[in-house]
Write an enzyme that holds these catalytic residues in place. Structure first.
Site, mmCIF file in Angstrom:
data_model
loop_
_atom_site.group_PDB
_atom_site.id
_atom_site.type_symbol
_atom_site.label_atom_id
_atom_site.label_comp_id
_atom_site.label_asym_id
_atom_site.label_seq_id
_atom_site.Cartn_x
_atom_site.Cartn_y
_atom_site.Cartn_z
ATOM 1 N N LYS A 198 0.841 -1.199 0.000
ATOM 2 C CA LYS A 198 0.000 0.000 0.000
ATOM 3 C C LYS A 198 0.878 1.252 0.000
ATOM 4 O O LYS A 198 0.543 2.262 -0.626
ATOM 5 C CB LYS A 198 -0.918 -0.015 1.221
ATOM 6 C CG LYS A 198 -1.805 1.218 1.339
ATOM 7 C CD LYS A 198 -2.660 1.157 2.585
ATOM 8 C CE LYS A 198 -3.504 2.414 2.740
ATOM 9 N NZ LYS A 198 -2.695 3.626 2.942
ATOM 10 N N ARG A 199 1.987 1.177 0.701
ATOM 11 C CA ARG A 199 2.896 2.326 0.768
ATOM 12 C C ARG A 199 3.402 2.716 -0.621
ATOM 13 O O ARG A 199 3.572 3.892 -0.931
ATOM 14 C CB ARG A 199 4.075 1.997 1.693
ATOM 15 C CG ARG A 199 4.947 3.208 2.033
ATOM 16 C CD ARG A 199 6.022 2.849 3.047
ATOM 17 N NE ARG A 199 5.433 2.416 4.300
ATOM 18 C CZ ARG A 199 5.808 1.335 4.978
ATOM 19 N NH1 ARG A 199 6.763 0.555 4.495
ATOM 20 N NH2 ARG A 199 5.242 1.025 6.114
#
Length: 502
Positions: free
Chosen positions: A262-263
């Site tokens: 997600k980062r």
């Protein structure tokens, strides 16, 4: 081959990552290629990590992508229930079977005792592992009398059931993607299979469910490869034939090392989830809400780790089903490319007719408070979709069709607007009024005659006309643009720019 049965078995601990979507897709393609069944099982044995709404999110994601299960949670089937938390009573039987056969044992070690053993080992530069090397001197039924074990259980002393890994064995494994693998059983630890609260761990529940649901092939992520030897041994200990296994390669970051997270999406501005997800820490982007077409996302994901062996890149779902095989899945990780994902979306928009695009396009108009004639919208979509990566781009590129510009690009004005331009446009407007059939062909003929009669270049007329229509020097062919706007609107905009810039 007997009927192929595969399952996608996510845990409802949050939104579905596109790595999980890719796993679901490969299971779906494999099942459909062989005329088999695709199951959805929700593995929610870890209630501490359960997230409300995650299960519905998973089901909605699969529906949106067109990967609907034949059986499973939300779909029913002859092997129900498909939610592990509703199958608790089933697992106890097999945990007891492992105890009785000598393949499992009760362990009463507390968390504090195990932490002390780990700390002691670390102090000596070692790693504590609950395995054949030390299990015979720990607090478990291998070292206690049956009376002591029974007394502890009856008095409510917490326990777990561990699997007794056989000593000094070479475990031979056969993965349909990785090939032959051999593991020394002495390197494995005695995993916890069952807890005194009546809940199994992933390892036991997974094996039992796959067996009872008659799963023939387990297609899952590479992160489960270290568990393969344990699972093969569990099947053997329970007296069952194991399914065939295939471990998919990781989806890697766009740059650097490691798997996509997600980062990475937050950093580069692209989604990593199929649908938008709201949580306390904020809203995470979803491919659906960002304007991606489900077909395009499926096509992109299919080529992350699978190679058809040809130069073909655009595949319908039916073509993917026809071509898919595990033999063409790579062992090495597949690097995710956000730009390529946009490219796929562009290709799929080009394949769609204006009529197919219209419903989604009208939602975008409605959201912006714009109402327009259906036929007008269809013409606009046909005119502008060639440059669009997303359906919203059609509206962004064509906003001026719905609203006349109230200001004009300064650089464009300095380039297109001269001292005599206002008068030139007045004369041009008079000529336009005389066109009975306001078509792009007639407008083009009239423009040619007009510039010849004035002995001027096309740019001297067309640049300010475009500026009047659009507000800048961008946009489609001017006669086409004018036809779509209509004579009345064109004359109105020509008058407006003359009044504003004179």
């Amino acid at each position: 081959m007997s009927e192929v049965r595969v399952r996608f078995a996510p845990s409802p601990t949050g939104p579905l990552h596109i790595g999980g979507v890719r796993t679901a897709l490969f299971n779906y393609l494999f099942a459909k290629h062989h005329g088999g069944k695709f199951l959805l099982r929700i593995e929610d044995t870890d209630q501490n990590r359960f997230v409300p709404g995650a299960e519905d999110y998973i089901i909605e994601s699969l529906k949106w992508l067109g990967l609907e299960p034949d059986e499973g949670v939300g779909y029913g089937g002859s092997h129900a229930p498909y939610r592990q938390s509703e199958r608790k009573e089933i697992y106890a039987k097999y945990a007891t079977q492992l105890i009785e056969s000598g393949s499992g044992y009760y362990a009463f070690d507390t968390s504090e005792e195990l932490d002390q053993l780990r700390s002691k080992a670390e102090a000596q530069g070692k790693t504590f592992t609950y395995n054949s090397e030390n299990r015979n001197r720990l607090n478990n039924s291998l070292n206690l009398s049956s009376e002591e074990v029974e007394a502890k259980i009856n008095s409510g002393v917490p326990y777990v059931i561990r699997f007794k890994i056989p000593e000094n064995q070479t475990v031979l494994l056969d993965d349909k993607i990785r090939g032959k693998i051999s593991i020394d059983s002495n390197t494995l630890d005695d995993k916890v299979l069952y807890k005194s609260d009546g809940m199994p761990t992933y390892h036991l529940a997974n094996i039992v469910d796959d067996h009872l649901m008659e799963i023939t092939h387990v297609i899952r992520g590479e992160e489960w490869l270290p568990s393969l030897a344990l699972h093969e041994l569990l099947y053997k200990a329970l007296g069952w034939s194991a399914p065939q296994f295939a471990h998919l390669p990781l989806i890697l970051k766009p740059e650097g090392k490691g798997k996509l997270s997600k980062r990475d999406g937050d950093k580069h501005g692209f989604p990593v989830f199929p649908l938008e997800w709201s949580a306390e820490e904020g809203i995470s982007k979803g491919y659906r809400e960002e304007g991606y077409l489900p077909d395009a996302l499926v096509n992109m994901l299919a080529l992350l780790g699978w190679n058809p062996g040809t130069e073909q890149e655009i595949f319908s779902l039916d073509e993917l089903i026809s071509e898919f095989s595990l033999e063409k899945v790579s062992k090495s990780g597949a690097r995710f490319n956000p730009e390529k994902t946009i490219w796929f979306n562009h290709q799929y928009i080009q394949q769609k007719t204006a009529e197919e695009i219209l419903p989604e396009y009208e939602k975008i108009l409605e959201k912006d408070g714009v109402t327009a004639d259906k036929e007008f919208n269809l013409k606009l979509i046909k005119l502008l979709k060639e440059r669009a990566n997303f359906i919203r781009d059609i509206y962004q590129q064509g906003k001026f069709f719905y609203t006349a510009p109230d200001s004009y690009d300064e650089k464009a004005v300095s380039k297109a607007w001269k001292e005599d331009t206002a008068e030139l446009l007045k004369e041009f407007s008079s000529e336009l009024e005389n066109i009975s059939v306001f078509s792009s062909e007639k407008i083009h003929e009239m423009v040619q005659g007009f510039v010849q009669s004035k002995s001027i270049g096309f740019g001297k007329l067309m640049m300010p006309v475009r500026l009047a229509m659009v507000g800048s020097l961008q946009g489609p062919d001017v006669p086409v643009l004018m036809e779509l706007l209509g004579k009345e609107e064109v004359l109105k905009r020509l008058e407006q720019i003359g009044n504003q810039l004179s």
